[in-house]
Design a protein around this motif. Structure first.
Motif, PDB file in Angstrom:
ATOM      1  N   GLN A 244      -6.864   6.940  -6.215  1.00  0.00           N
ATOM      2  CA  GLN A 244      -6.081   5.822  -5.709  1.00  0.00           C
ATOM      3  C   GLN A 244      -4.603   6.197  -5.674  1.00  0.00           C
ATOM      4  O   GLN A 244      -4.058   6.738  -6.634  1.00  0.00           O
ATOM      5  N   LYS A 245      -3.976   5.930  -4.521  1.00  0.00           N
ATOM      6  CA  LYS A 245      -2.553   6.203  -4.364  1.00  0.00           C
ATOM      7  C   LYS A 245      -1.751   4.946  -4.676  1.00  0.00           C
ATOM      8  O   LYS A 245      -2.279   3.833  -4.702  1.00  0.00           O
ATOM      9  N   LYS A 246      -0.481   5.137  -4.875  1.00  0.00           N
ATOM     10  CA  LYS A 246       0.404   4.009  -5.152  1.00  0.00           C
ATOM     11  C   LYS A 246       0.397   3.044  -3.960  1.00  0.00           C
ATOM     12  O   LYS A 246       0.412   3.457  -2.812  1.00  0.00           O
ATOM     13  N   ASP A 247       0.394   1.762  -4.248  1.00  0.00           N
ATOM     14  CA  ASP A 247       0.389   0.695  -3.238  1.00  0.00           C
ATOM     15  C   ASP A 247      -0.898   0.648  -2.422  1.00  0.00           C
ATOM     16  O   ASP A 247      -0.964  -0.048  -1.407  1.00  0.00           O
ATOM     17  N   GLU A 248      -1.927   1.390  -2.829  1.00  0.00           N
ATOM     18  CA  GLU A 248      -3.205   1.328  -2.125  1.00  0.00           C
ATOM     19  C   GLU A 248      -4.125   0.364  -2.877  1.00  0.00           C
ATOM     20  O   GLU A 248      -4.128   0.347  -4.106  1.00  0.00           O
ATOM     21  N   PRO A 249      -4.892  -0.451  -2.172  1.00  0.00           N
ATOM     22  CA  PRO A 249      -5.785  -1.392  -2.867  1.00  0.00           C
ATOM     23  C   PRO A 249      -6.840  -0.651  -3.682  1.00  0.00           C
ATOM     24  O   PRO A 249      -7.248   0.456  -3.334  1.00  0.00           O
ATOM     25  N   ASP A 250      -7.253  -1.279  -4.767  1.00  0.00           N
ATOM     26  CA  ASP A 250      -8.285  -0.695  -5.623  1.00  0.00           C
ATOM     27  C   ASP A 250      -9.628  -0.797  -4.912  1.00  0.00           C
ATOM     28  O   ASP A 250     -10.179  -1.884  -4.754  1.00  0.00           O
ATOM     29  N   LEU A 251     -10.173   0.350  -4.473  1.00  0.00           N
ATOM     30  CA  LEU A 251     -11.405   0.368  -3.694  1.00  0.00           C
ATOM     31  C   LEU A 251     -12.624   0.764  -4.527  1.00  0.00           C
ATOM     32  O   LEU A 251     -13.682   1.038  -3.979  1.00  0.00           O
ATOM     33  N   ARG A 252     -12.482   0.790  -5.855  1.00  0.00           N
ATOM     34  CA  ARG A 252     -13.624   1.218  -6.663  1.00  0.00           C
ATOM     35  C   ARG A 252     -14.825   0.306  -6.452  1.00  0.00           C
ATOM     36  O   ARG A 252     -15.952   0.773  -6.272  1.00  0.00           O
ATOM     37  N   PHE A 253     -14.595  -0.990  -6.440  1.00  0.00           N
ATOM     38  CA  PHE A 253     -15.709  -1.928  -6.335  1.00  0.00           C
ATOM     39  C   PHE A 253     -16.307  -1.927  -4.938  1.00  0.00           C
ATOM     40  O   PHE A 253     -17.523  -1.998  -4.768  1.00  0.00           O
ATOM     41  N   VAL A 254     -15.457  -1.855  -3.921  1.00  0.00           N
ATOM     42  CA  VAL A 254     -16.000  -1.834  -2.564  1.00  0.00           C
ATOM     43  C   VAL A 254     -16.757  -0.534  -2.306  1.00  0.00           C
ATOM     44  O   VAL A 254     -17.753  -0.502  -1.585  1.00  0.00           O
ATOM     45  N   GLN A 315     -11.973  -6.566   1.795  1.00  0.00           N
ATOM     46  CA  GLN A 315     -12.491  -5.196   1.866  1.00  0.00           C
ATOM     47  C   GLN A 315     -13.945  -5.180   2.320  1.00  0.00           C
ATOM     48  O   GLN A 315     -14.351  -4.357   3.153  1.00  0.00           O
ATOM     49  N   LEU A 316     -14.736  -6.096   1.770  1.00  0.00           N
ATOM     50  CA  LEU A 316     -16.147  -6.154   2.145  1.00  0.00           C
ATOM     51  C   LEU A 316     -16.306  -6.448   3.641  1.00  0.00           C
ATOM     52  O   LEU A 316     -17.162  -5.862   4.316  1.00  0.00           O
ATOM     53  N   CYS A 317     -15.465  -7.347   4.160  1.00  0.00           N
ATOM     54  CA  CYS A 317     -15.532  -7.674   5.589  1.00  0.00           C
ATOM     55  C   CYS A 317     -15.122  -6.492   6.453  1.00  0.00           C
ATOM     56  O   CYS A 317     -15.463  -6.442   7.638  1.00  0.00           O
ATOM     57  N   SER A 318     -14.379  -5.546   5.879  1.00  0.00           N
ATOM     58  CA  SER A 318     -13.869  -4.395   6.630  1.00  0.00           C
ATOM     59  C   SER A 318     -14.769  -3.172   6.525  1.00  0.00           C
ATOM     60  O   SER A 318     -14.397  -2.089   6.980  1.00  0.00           O
ATOM     61  N   ILE A 319     -15.934  -3.328   5.916  1.00  0.00           N
ATOM     62  CA  ILE A 319     -16.907  -2.226   5.876  1.00  0.00           C
ATOM     63  C   ILE A 319     -17.490  -2.030   7.267  1.00  0.00           C
ATOM     64  O   ILE A 319     -17.820  -2.989   7.965  1.00  0.00           O
ATOM     65  N   GLU A 320     -17.591  -0.778   7.660  1.00  0.00           N
ATOM     66  CA  GLU A 320     -18.073  -0.435   8.996  1.00  0.00           C
ATOM     67  C   GLU A 320     -19.524   0.025   8.974  1.00  0.00           C
ATOM     68  O   GLU A 320     -19.963   0.707   8.040  1.00  0.00           O
ATOM     69  N   VAL A 321     -20.232  -0.331  10.037  1.00  0.00           N
ATOM     70  CA  VAL A 321     -21.576   0.200  10.288  1.00  0.00           C
ATOM     71  C   VAL A 321     -21.653   0.547  11.773  1.00  0.00           C
ATOM     72  O   VAL A 321     -20.706   0.347  12.528  1.00  0.00           O
ATOM     73  N   THR A 322     -22.783   1.060  12.199  1.00  0.00           N
ATOM     74  CA  THR A 322     -23.104   1.166  13.619  1.00  0.00           C
ATOM     75  C   THR A 322     -24.295   0.248  13.883  1.00  0.00           C
ATOM     76  O   THR A 322     -24.937  -0.237  12.942  1.00  0.00           O
TER      77      THR A 322
END
Length: 566
Positions: A244-254, A315-322
């Motif tokens: 995780q970088k500074k000012d980046e959202p915590d993506l561990r859970f997503v 974050q969950l809404c921004s998950i991508e699929v095809t």
């Protein structure tokens, strides 16, 4: 039990080795070799792809053979002899036999997909609506994009259009998160915080039910609460270290949630779109208002952090699929939580049951009631243009097209669902016995000798070698004749279908001396309709295999015609 099912069972009971031998006999050429590509194409026509995990050993051995052939000038590339073929297919013969003897949930896959093609093309002309305008990244969606992907509970696959382009799940993620949360925490825990009733209001309205809970998990308020519960259920192991970088959202859970969604998708494409996430967060005033309103009414579990929960939801809404990976997700729900392409038991059956129930009543925004009435199937749409449709115990379908109608559903997606149910017996309340105007692709044709004759002769007339092979593998008598005594060999000769003629003679040993009611053989028909090459093949075969009575005399066709006219 039907006659065809009995034939299949007898064939399998006689031993897989017999089936393998018969399969090789039907597929090999005059040199005793089978084309690997031809075999793969035959499986693909049943909906089975060579990437299917159930064909892993067979396809691995085929690749090994091809690699060897590249370095051996003495071998004919792309083909295998009998011993090699039997060795390659032996590990996966059960699924191969199911595919080739029409034992999948959609036994006649080609007629089914032919209708799907027409529905797809019909919807392609629908130019109504625009991509979602309130999220800048989604507003850039191409209105021409249109894809449909199908995955049955037996792993049969079919794709049309733009099925490999990634797009965000948006609200389509809601039933998936709900199912994962039910799986982790049980319905009793989850429904302490979220209701189960349609709201009758807009999906993002500031309202709660009479118990001061969100009405259901398919609207924004309910999905936000589910996000707080899903995050609670996700235990991040010490080994899981997301950089995780500074000012980046915590993506561990997503990231952990994405791992579970990948299981639902059979490990196919699931990713994260940070641009959409930032765009969504920047336009989230209504969702923040919902969050504070629900916190005031004590809708969240005690330990929930509102801002973290909202970030997680975005974050969950921004998950991508095809569309392809989305179809596998839908098929996993259709299959009771077991992914049909990997066999992974992702969800328990109760979680799937509860999820499908709420999708049926609440999944299509303010159009949910109309959709349940017209389509009668569980579905969930999202403002990125996706529609996840579940036909329980049959298949999952995912459609994607960015232009939305007035309710926020994909215009083409809704039209596809409605036309699907207009053509097929898929509506929950369709009567399978007495609805004559629709086609039920799950059922085989009426199992009777008369129907066998119709199927056999129709395939011969149309030159459908694949169907002829399937009938032969099912143990059908390939010499069956209609009321006029005409056989498949007669029709194939009359229509000039040389591959059918050769298959019936060389692979099935059909008697070429059989005569119809007018005393014509298949040879006579080939001569009458000027298919001289086929006539020569039949004549040579008839001389090599004389009739049982020993009479090898072949009358001139003109003499027979003269007799008939007299």
């Amino acid at each position: 039990m039907s006659r065809r099912q009995k034939a299949c069972r007898e064939l399998l009971a006689s031993g897989m080795e017999d089936f393998e031998e018969k399969l090789f006999s039907f597929l090999c050429d005059h040199n005793g070799l089978v084309s690997m590509d031809r075999f793969k194409n035959l499986l693909e026509e049943t909906g089975l792809r060579d990437s299917d995990f159930r064909l892993r050993e067979t396809m691995s051995k085929f690749r090994t053979v091809l690699e060897r052939q590249l370095h051996d000038e003495n071998e004919l590339r792309g083909t295998v002899d009998k011993d090699t073929f039997l060795d390659c297919v032996s590990d996966n013969i059960v699924v191969i036999s199911k595919a080739l003897t029409s034992q999948f949930v959609i036994p006649e896959f080609k007629p089914f997909t032919d209708i799907i093609d027409k529905i797809y093309e019909s919807c392609k002309d629908n130019m109504q609506g625009l991509p979602a305008q309130y999220i800048p990244q989604l507003a850039r969606g191409n209105p021409k994009h249109w894809g449909v992907s199908i995955c049955t509970v037996d792993g049969q696959r079919y794709d049309l259009g733009d099925t490999t382009i990634p797009f965000c799940l948006q609200s389509v993620v809601k039933p998936l998160n709900y199912a994962l949360t039910l799986n982790d925490l049980s319905p009793e825990v989850v429904h302490k915080y979220v209701g189960q009733e349609p709201s009758g209001r807009s999906f993002n309205e500031l309202t709660l039910d009479y118990q001061h809970k969100p009405h259901n998990p398919m609207i924004n308020a309910g999905a936000i609460v589910i996000s707080s519960l899903l995050k609670k259920g996700l235990v991040i192991a010490d080994r899981f270290d997301y950089p995780q970088k500074k000012d980046e959202p915590d993506l561990r859970f997503v990231q952990k949630a994405m791992d579970e969604l990948r299981r639902l998708a059979g490990q196919e494409h699931v990713s994260f779109n940070n641009s959409v996430y930032l765009s969504e967060r920047a336009t989230a005033d209504r969702n923040f208002a919902l969050g504070y309103y629900m916190r005031e009414n004590k809708c969240f579990p005690p330990e929930a952090d509102l801002v973290e929960t909202l970030e997680f939801y975005f974050q969950l809404c921004s998950i991508e699929v095809t569309a392809k990976s989305g179809a596998v997700m839908a098929a996993t729900l259709a299959n009771g939580g077991i992914c049909p392409t990997t066999g992974d038991n992702v969800l328990d059956s109760q979680a799937v049951q509860n999820t499908l129930s709420l999708m049926h009543s609440c999944g299509m925004y303010d159009y949910s009631g109309q959709f349940a009435f017209k389509v009668g199937l569980p579905a969930k749409s999202g403002v990125a243009g996706g529609v996840l449709l579940v036909i329980p115990n049959v298949m999952g379908i995912f459609t994607w097209s960015p232009p939305l109608d007035q309710w926020g559903n994909s215009s083409r997606g809704v039209q596809f669902c409605e036309e699907l149910v207009a053509n097929f017996n898929f509506h929950n309340y369709d009567n399978l016995k007495h609805t004559n105007k629709k086609y039920d692709p799950r059922g085989r044709a009426v199992e009777s000798k008369a129907q066998d004759v119709v199927n056999l002769l129709f395939s011969a007339f149309n030159g459908d070698v694949t169907a002829m092979r399937r009938y032969a593998l099912l143990g059908m008598d390939m010499s069956l004749a209609d009321y006029d005594g005409r056989t498949a060999l007669h029709l194939a000769a009359a229509e000039g279908h040389e591959p059918i003629v050769r298959f019936l003679l060389d692979k099935c040993g059909v008697n070429a001396h059989l005569k119809d009611r007018w005393d014509f053989t298949a040879y006579d028909d080939a001569k009458r309709f000027k298919h001289d090459d086929i006539a020569e093949i039949l004549l040579a075969y008839m001389k090599k295999h004389p009739p049982a009575d020993g009479n090898t005399k072949i009358d001139d066709v003109s003499t027979k015609m003269a007799k008939l006219s007299a």
